[in-house]
Design an enzyme around this catalytic site. Structure first.
Site, PDB file in Angstrom:
ATOM      1  N   ASP A   2       0.871  -1.186   0.000  1.00 16.26           N
ATOM      2  CA  ASP A   2       0.000   0.000   0.000  1.00 16.26           C
ATOM      3  C   ASP A   2       0.905   1.232   0.000  1.00 16.26           C
ATOM      4  OD1 ASP A   2      -3.120   0.787   1.335  1.00 16.26           O
ATOM      5  OD2 ASP A   2      -1.528   2.274   1.222  1.00 16.26           O
ATOM      6  N   MET A   3       0.684   2.095  -0.968  1.00 21.90           N
ATOM      7  CA  MET A   3       1.521   3.296  -1.080  1.00 21.90           C
ATOM      8  C   MET A   3       1.260   4.243   0.101  1.00 21.90           C
ATOM      9  SD  MET A   3       3.238   2.685  -3.788  1.00 21.90           S
ATOM     10  CE  MET A   3       4.043   4.272  -3.980  1.00 21.90           C
ATOM     11  N   ASP A  99      -3.795   2.471  -5.062  1.00 26.31           N
ATOM     12  CA  ASP A  99      -2.442   2.435  -4.469  1.00 26.31           C
ATOM     13  C   ASP A  99      -2.161   1.152  -3.685  1.00 26.31           C
ATOM     14  OD1 ASP A  99      -3.799   2.799  -2.022  1.00 26.31           O
ATOM     15  OD2 ASP A  99      -2.172   4.050  -1.254  1.00 26.31           O
ATOM     16  N   GLU A 100      -2.873   0.088  -4.036  1.00 25.10           N
ATOM     17  CA  GLU A 100      -2.834  -1.106  -3.203  1.00 25.10           C
ATOM     18  C   GLU A 100      -2.881  -2.375  -4.051  1.00 25.10           C
ATOM     19  OE1 GLU A 100      -5.773  -2.468   0.297  1.00 25.10           O
ATOM     20  OE2 GLU A 100      -5.968  -0.405  -0.360  1.00 25.10           O
TER      21      GLU A 100
HETATM   22  P1  TTP Z   1      -5.148   5.119   1.244  1.00 26.51           P
HETATM   23  O1  TTP Z   1      -4.135   4.058   0.939  1.00 26.51           O
HETATM   24  O2  TTP Z   1      -6.260   4.778   2.176  1.00 26.51           O
HETATM   25  O3  TTP Z   1      -4.426   6.391   1.866  1.00 26.51           O
HETATM   26  P2  TTP Z   1      -3.012   7.029   1.543  1.00 26.51           P
HETATM   27  O4  TTP Z   1      -2.235   6.225   0.560  1.00 26.51           O
HETATM   28  O5  TTP Z   1      -3.201   8.450   1.161  1.00 26.51           O
HETATM   29  O6  TTP Z   1      -2.306   7.022   2.958  1.00 26.51           O
HETATM   30  P3  TTP Z   1      -1.670   5.796   3.758  1.00 26.51           P
HETATM   31  O7  TTP Z   1      -0.211   6.112   3.875  1.00 26.51           O
HETATM   32  O8  TTP Z   1      -2.376   5.788   5.061  1.00 26.51           O
HETATM   33  O9  TTP Z   1      -1.931   4.560   2.930  1.00 26.51           O
HETATM   34  O10 TTP Z   1      -5.805   5.633  -0.087  1.00 26.51           O
HETATM   35  C1  TTP Z   1      -5.062   5.759  -1.291  1.00 26.51           C
HETATM   36  C2  TTP Z   1      -5.481   6.997  -2.044  1.00 26.51           C
HETATM   37  O11 TTP Z   1      -6.871   6.939  -2.323  1.00 26.51           O
HETATM   38  C3  TTP Z   1      -5.254   8.288  -1.277  1.00 26.51           C
HETATM   39  O12 TTP Z   1      -3.948   8.816  -1.469  1.00 26.51           O
HETATM   40  C4  TTP Z   1      -6.328   9.181  -1.809  1.00 26.51           C
HETATM   41  C5  TTP Z   1      -7.446   8.258  -2.230  1.00 26.51           C
HETATM   42  N1  TTP Z   1      -8.538   8.306  -1.219  1.00 26.51           N
HETATM   43  C6  TTP Z   1      -9.600   9.170  -1.441  1.00 26.51           C
HETATM   44  O13 TTP Z   1      -9.659   9.867  -2.459  1.00 26.51           O
HETATM   45  N2  TTP Z   1     -10.587   9.238  -0.489  1.00 26.51           N
HETATM   46  C7  TTP Z   1     -10.564   8.499   0.675  1.00 26.51           C
HETATM   47  O14 TTP Z   1     -11.482   8.617   1.516  1.00 26.51           O
HETATM   48  C8  TTP Z   1      -9.456   7.598   0.876  1.00 26.51           C
HETATM   49  C9  TTP Z   1      -9.380   6.765   2.135  1.00 26.51           C
HETATM   50  C10 TTP Z   1      -8.477   7.534  -0.103  1.00 26.51           C
HETATM   51 MG    MG Z   2      -2.048   4.150   0.815  1.00 23.89          MG
END
Ligand code: TTP
Ligand code: MG
Length: 337
Positions: A2-3, A99-100
């Site tokens: 996960d990014m 991102d996963e």
């Molecule tokens: P996530 O992997 O949940 O968050 P993240 O990568 O920003 O942070 P983390 O380091 O905790 O993993 O989500 C990936 C992307 O998806 C995030 O960068 C933006 C988008 N996203 C939204 O647009 N709305 C949301 O409510 C969430 C949770 C994510």
């Molecule tokens: Mg992420």
């Protein structure tokens, strides 16, 4: 895998002057206007800013943060690069979100920690971004592990670790436990995964039904037999806009429908899909939300045909109240040969 702070990290990468600063991505990037936070850099999270929070709240928490609009195209581009790079390590990949991804490395004959370090190194070299990786015997535990030492984490969880490292966590950390289930479990005194694991199966069946009850019973023990879904096909693609001020002018609604439709059509064309169903969604100023859908006679990626269907949907709405949000979705895909 996960990014880390994905959208924000992509922005920081292309604008290095933002590195180390609180950066908030969301909506049109103007925090005095309507919209929600998509994500925030870890620097901004220190102020309590998080995904799905109204931009205006984020602005109150940290007025000097840098607010930027969502550049979905760029994040998708980077995402694709990362996914194709992951595919080089093992052909068995489940693409979960932008991102996963899950990667099955059972048949890769190298220590899993070594593979993970190589993946992190490759992603860093190719994109300048960091990710967090969880290594575990199944998807459920791998997902939890990936989240345990963010950012730039590498966490290994084995079956023997479940009691010491998984049980103390809140139930919400289990995949499939959302805010509603969390609140319900809390109301019956279950806060941690350990407490859930201590609940008799009969009680779980009674409270949650056979299927979900069984799932919770197994998940709380770190058991997950679900395979990777490797041939995942997207079911739909959509775009929405929340207006700065509510509108009821048909011309303006039509202009927005045309624009949103153009974007979703671009999206399916670039991914070589054709669609069968076009749906228009409207949320009114009292938050009542309605959709109108139209099924096409055959699969199509024709901008004209899809726009016409979207307009047919638009015309079937009765616009008595002002409109707050408008969305267009395409679904029922078929891949082009
Ligand atoms: P996530 O992997 O949940 O968050 P993240 O990568 O920003 O942070 P983390 O380091 O905790 O993993 O989500 C990936 C992307 O998806 C995030 O960068 C933006 C988008 N996203 C939204 O647009 N709305 C949301 O409510 C969430 C949770 C994510
Ligand atoms: Mg992420």
């Amino acid at each position: 895998m996960d990014m880390d702070a994905f959208f924000a990290a992509v922005e920081q990468k292309r604008r290095p002057e933002l590195i180390g600063k609180p950066v908030v991505i969301g909506g049109s990037g103007d925090p005095t206007q309507r919209g929600v936070v998509s994500t925030a850099s870890y620097e901004a999270r220190k102020f309590g800013i998080h995904s799905a929070m109204p931009l205006r709240t984020a602005y109150k928490l940290c007025p000097y943060a840098i607010f930027l609009p969502v550049d979905f195209r760029e994040y998708s581009r980077v995402s694709e690069k990362i996914k194709s790079l992951l595919g080089e390590f093992s052909p068995v990949m489940e693409d979960v979100g932008i991102d996963e991804a899950f990667l099955d490395i059972t048949d890769v004959h190298k220590p899993s920690e070594e593979i993970s370090k190589e993946i992190k190194k490759r992603i860093w070299e190719e994109t300048g971004l960091t990710c967090s990786i969880g290594i575990a015997p199944n998807k459920l535990l791998a997902k939890i592990a990936s989240d345990m030492q963010k950012p730039n984490g590498l966490t290994i969880i084995t079956e023997a670790d479940v009691e010491a490292r998984i049980w103390p966590l809140p139930v919400r950390k289990l995949w499939g436990v959302g805010p509603k289930t969390e609140a319900y479990l809390k109301s019956i005194g279950i806060m941690t995964i350990a407490q859930l694991a201590a609940t008799p199966i009969d009680e779980l069946h009674r409270r949650f039904g056979k299927s979900y009850g069984h799932y919770l019973y197994e998940a709380s023990r770190g058991i997950d037999e679900s395979p990777l879904v490797t041939h995942w096909e997207p079911k739909s693609t959509s775009r929405e806009v929340t207006f700065q001020s509510d509108i009821n002018n048909w011309q303006e609604l039509a202009r927005n429908v045309a624009e949103l439709t153009r974007e979703v059509v671009d999206d399916i064309r670039s991914r070589k899909y054709r669609c069968r169903t076009v749906t228009v969604k409207m949320r009114f100023n009292d938050f009542k939300t309605l959709t109108r859908a139209k099924t096409l006679p055959g699969y199509s990626d024709s901008p004209e045909e899809i726009r016409k269907a979207a307009f047919d949907c638009l015309n079937r709405f009765e616009i008595k109240k002002k409109v707050r949000l408008l969305g267009v979705r395409l679904s029922g895909f078929e891949r082009e040969n």
